[in-house]
Structure formats: structure tokens, C-alpha cells
Design a protein around this motif. Sequence first.
Motif, short mmCIF file in Angstrom:
data_model
loop_
_atom_site.label_atom_id
_atom_site.label_comp_id
_atom_site.label_asym_id
_atom_site.label_seq_id
_atom_site.Cartn_x
_atom_site.Cartn_y
_atom_site.Cartn_z
N ASP A 1 -12.59 -16.67 43.03
CA ASP A 1 -11.22 -15.52 43.36
C ASP A 1 -9.98 -16.71 42.53
O ASP A 1 -9.08 -15.82 41.34
CB ASP A 1 -10.14 -15.27 44.73
CG ASP A 1 -11.11 -13.97 45.40
OD1 ASP A 1 -12.01 -14.10 44.62
OD2 ASP A 1 -10.78 -14.44 46.17
N GLU B 1 -10.76 -16.35 38.92
CA GLU B 1 -10.85 -15.44 37.96
C GLU B 1 -9.39 -15.06 37.88
O GLU B 1 -9.06 -14.28 36.55
CB GLU B 1 -11.61 -14.05 38.94
CG GLU B 1 -12.74 -13.85 39.24
CD GLU B 1 -13.63 -13.05 38.36
OE1 GLU B 1 -12.98 -12.63 37.56
OE2 GLU B 1 -14.90 -13.97 38.47
N ARG C 1 -15.70 -18.93 47.97
CA ARG C 1 -15.04 -17.21 47.60
C ARG C 1 -13.11 -17.35 46.93
O ARG C 1 -13.27 -17.03 45.53
CB ARG C 1 -15.10 -16.19 48.53
CG ARG C 1 -14.38 -15.21 48.83
CD ARG C 1 -15.53 -14.67 47.74
NE ARG C 1 -15.13 -14.19 46.68
CZ ARG C 1 -15.53 -13.39 45.28
NH1 ARG C 1 -17.23 -13.57 45.53
NH2 ARG C 1 -15.08 -13.43 44.51
N ARG C 2 -12.81 -18.40 47.49
CA ARG C 2 -11.92 -18.36 47.40
C ARG C 2 -11.83 -19.27 46.01
O ARG C 2 -11.02 -18.64 45.39
CB ARG C 2 -10.72 -19.68 49.05
CG ARG C 2 -8.94 -19.17 49.02
CD ARG C 2 -8.97 -20.01 49.57
NE ARG C 2 -9.32 -21.69 49.25
CZ ARG C 2 -8.60 -22.51 48.43
NH1 ARG C 2 -7.62 -21.87 48.19
NH2 ARG C 2 -8.84 -23.38 48.39
#
Length: 612
Positions: A107, A110, A103-104
Motif C-alpha cells: 500500500d 502504491e 499488504r502494508r
Amino acid sequence: MMLMAVQTAELREALERWFGFPTFRPSQEAIVRDVLDGRDVFALLPTGGGKSLCYQLPAVLTPGLTVVISPLIALMKDQVDALDTAGIGATALNSSLEWPELRRRLDRLERGEYKLLYVAPERLTLPGFADDLERWNVARFVVDEAHCISEWGHDFRPEYRRIAPLRERFPDVAFCAFTATATARVRDDVVAQLGLRRPAVHVASFDRANLAYRVLHSPRTVDALVKWLRARPDDEAGIVYAGSRANTEKLAGALCAAGIPALAYHAGLDSATRGKRQEAFIRDDVRVMCATIAFGMGIDKSNVRFVVHWDVPRSLEGYYQETGRAGRDGLPAECAWFFAYGDIARVERFVEEKPEGERAAARDQLERVKRYAYSNACRRRELLAYFGEIYPHERCENCDNCLQPRASFDATTDAQKLLSCIYRVRESHGYGVGIAHVIDVLIGAKTEKIDRWYHDRLSTYGIGKDRDRHAWRHLADELLRLGLIAQDAARHNVVSLTDAGRRALVERTPVVIREAVAPVTGRRGRTAAAPRVGDDEAYDRDLFAVLRALRREIAGERDVPPYVVFSDAVLRAMARDVPRSPAQLRAISGVGEKKLADFGARFLAAIAQSVD
Ligand code: ADP
Ligand code: ZN
């Protein structure tokens, strides 16, 4: 996507700043320019030629994300560690990540915080991944180890076939393919399979000038290997390739027993054990890896100082790939093949047992390998010729045949004795015998077999008293090489005369052989005459050891391989130039801005402390 025409000075400055290198390696600059121009690129560089820099430097110089497709998680991890340490934002996505970490990273992708993203080809077809890529502003796709896409290569990976469809999804994004695998067939296949569009093709010379090639013809014993390793500094790590799992275990055991830290590595071990052992090698925790060729592509370790071949390589191409893992850092490294005549007969038999369809190709491969082993000519010349490259010099001065050319001499009389002895023994003894027994008869030894078979009554008994066992053994090896005698591996290496041997015996054909090579001594025993690339021995070895220990400590703190902190080449340069200020340290090739900031003070302190 045409990008700004980058000036040479600008490129050099970036190379210096991010990587700490004052100059490009051959081909690197031209490739970097084509990558920056947004062209499709196909680049073939030998292992250690510096492929990664060819796309990493453009990645830091241009906006957007460089997506690198790489076959192995271990490779990706090392690359990301190295980039991180150099202060370049990079990450990898793979199936081994826990959700929070994944997830990190997503992100940060992104937010456009990375310059490079490493992925395995499997990920490309995961649902939604192409959409992600659309958002992440992909500047180019880089296909590392591109030969994996070809069935003709030695590492075909079907997952690589998932790359081509990306082309349709991202028609305007450049594709750059890199590989060290050389055959023309694979080359063409890669270009076709990836659908490269009028690619800029770069084929660098395959010469690895810092590698010394030797075929050691002295008796291949574990003892000889131990001696050879002991003759080398004990902080030098390397690989011993063996042909079977059993041999890797046997050798690792024998080396450990001799006090040389070694591990075995082969496909029969479970993956956790393999991973642990590979890690130990990469982190300089173990000196010698005794491995089958299962140990290979994942090894990015730049300070492999030697590659030993214990068994007959499958092909010259394989030999070149395997030896290529030595000396990526450009410092001198040794490639030694401990040659055993008996092995050739064994492999020949193995080849003859292959299915009809594979036999011809296998025979051909073995023939090339054999010719290489027996050759008197420059090894480098022969290896490069195999890849269609003409070495521009007659001699390289960095192979056994150039450094220790062996004189030839007439051995007709001794050859006659040996041939007739084989003939007599075989005549009297229907089952055939090995060469050791023939030599016993020649030198007039008293053995139980000679007694039992009345071989002391043969006319050839004792006619070779004037030479010792080694001399006869060497002559036998030479007659094998010349095809005058043969050994039958299927029948305990029974020796016999070939047709040519029988003719030579009857017609007393002149036989010219080469001197035996001096016993194995390893590098310290070599002649000093020839200049060798990067062979600067004028550095403070004690200081080098101190710096190496510090490097290891820092690598441990950061949980990265030591060579990611600084390569052996950098440490040697420090131990030679003894920098006393940040500016002096920064002047060393391989010390970039970020590494100076992160490690400079500690290395300077260590230097000051150990020199004052
Ligand atoms: P490859 O992937 O082609 O086997 P790498 O990219 O791993 O090669 O580079 C091999 C070694 O050469 C690395 O230690 C790297 O830091 C070093 N290297 C690359 N380019 C240069 C250069 N221009 N000058 C000095 N060393 C370099
Ligand atoms: Zn040579």
C-alpha cells in the motif's frame, strides 16, 4: 532521463544532512553524479568503500523509486534498518513477510511513500510484479553484489539472470551495478549480462589503508591465538576463518574455554542456528565468530575489528574478500594470518588429488598464496598487484613486512648441519621421520625413538647443541620456504631433501635466511614508528564504553544492529571530542539531522553524566 545538474554545494549539503558526513569518500561523488544524470553505471569499489551511499543519496535527491536488487534477505534488512534510522523511507519485499505486513508495504509503495525498495532477484519474475513496478514510478534499478550474475565470480547466483529481461520492460530506466569483486573477466561479464548501455565505469582503488596485514610465522597454536586476542581490547569483535567445519568448532570451543566469547559458523549447521549466531555477532553479543567462508557476504557489520585466517586461504582473491570484511567503518583493523608450514604441504597434496582439469588452476592459486606468505615485500603492494593495481609507494607502513622488516643473515653452516642430519637419519631409517625427530638428533636429546633406532650413534648426533629447538625449527621452516627440504603431508610430514637440497649439501651452497619473527603479541606490541590511517588512540576509553552500552540499549529498543544507530567511528569521535551541545554533536562525522533528533539528547546526557 536527464536530471538537473546538481551543484557541488547542494550535494555536500545533502550528504551532511542525511548521512552526517562532511566529505565524500574517493569515487563516491563522481558515481553519485553519474547516477543522478540517469546514466547506466558500473562501479567497482572495495568492501567498505561506501557503495550504498552512491545510490542512496541519489535516491533521496530525485523523484521516484530506486529499486535495489540484493541477494540476501539479511543484507536487505540491515540496509533498510540503516536507512530508516537515518530517516530515509525504505522497505524490502521478500518471501519471509507475513501477509498483513506485505499488504502494508505494498500500500505504501502504491502511495509512493518510499525512496528505496529492496528486492531479491526471484521477485522480479513473479507474475504481476513488473506491472506493479510500472505503477511505482521506478527512477533506476540498482544491482547490488552485481558479480553474482557471473559464473566466473565466486558467488554465482542463477537467479541474477532474471534481471536482464527487466531491461526490455523498462527501456528508459537506468541500471546501476555495484560490486567489490575485481577480476577483469567478471567485470566484463557483468556489463554484458546486464546489457548495460555505454555505462559510466568507475573503478576505485582497492587499497584499504586502514587494514593492517600480517602473516604470523610464529608457531600456530590455539594458545597463540588466545594470547593474540587477549592483547586486544575485549570490546573488539572479529572473525576467525578456518578451513573446515571441525576447525571452527574446535577453535570456538577453545576460545570459550579461555573465557573469550566465541561461536562457530559453518554450512553444516541448520539455517535457524546459523541465523541466530549471525545475529548474535552482528548485535555485538558475541566477540569472535569462528567460521568457514560460508560466513561472508551477508555480513554488513561495520565494526569488525579483526579477521584472522587460521588455515591457508584458497586464493589471494578469496583472502582479500575475507579480510575486506574488517574495518568497514574506516577505523584501524587487523588482518592476521596464523601461518603454519605444515598446512602448505597439506594443501599441496589436496591440489594434486584434484581432477586433472582443475589441477593447473588450483596449483596456480596456491602458488600465489604461497608467494604472498613467504614474501619479504610490502603485503599491500602484493595484494594490490594481484588485482592489477600498482601501489604508489614502496612501503605502506601498515603491514608486518613494512613495520617489522626482518634482517637476513648467512646460515650456511647451520643449514649444512640440518641438511646432513636429515640425510643421515633418512639413510639409517628407511621409513623417514618428521622434523621434530631430526631436531632431537641435532641437539643430542635423549628420547625413546633415539634409543630405539640408535640415532645417538649417527655422526650428526648432538652437532647442533649450541642452538635451541626454536632456532632449528625456524631454520627448517626457512629451508622449506627455500625449497631445500620437503614435507610429505601424506606420510605424517616426513621430511626429505629435495634435489636442490641435495645439491646444496654437496656443493655447500650459501644459504641466506631471515630472522624469525618475534612471538605473537597482537596490536599492543607493535612498533610505534609508522603513522597509521585513522589511528587516533586519543579518546576516552571509559566514555567510549559508556556510549557503546547506550548504543546497544537503543539498538535493542529498535530491534536493529548497534552499528546502524552509530558506527564505532562516530562513538570514538564522541569519546575524543566530548560534545556538550547538539551543535557540537552534529559536527561529528556520521551524525545526520535525523539521528541527532532521535538520539542526540540521550547521548549528550550520557556524556554529561560520565564526564562531570
Ligand atoms: P560497502 O557496501 O562498499 O562495503 P558501505 O556502503 O557499507 O560499504 O559503507 C561502509 C562504511 O562507510 C559505512 O559505515 C558507511 O557509513 C561509511 N561511509 C560511507 N560513505 C562515507 C563517507 N563519505 N564518509 C564517511 N563514512 C562513510
Ligand atoms: Zn606494507
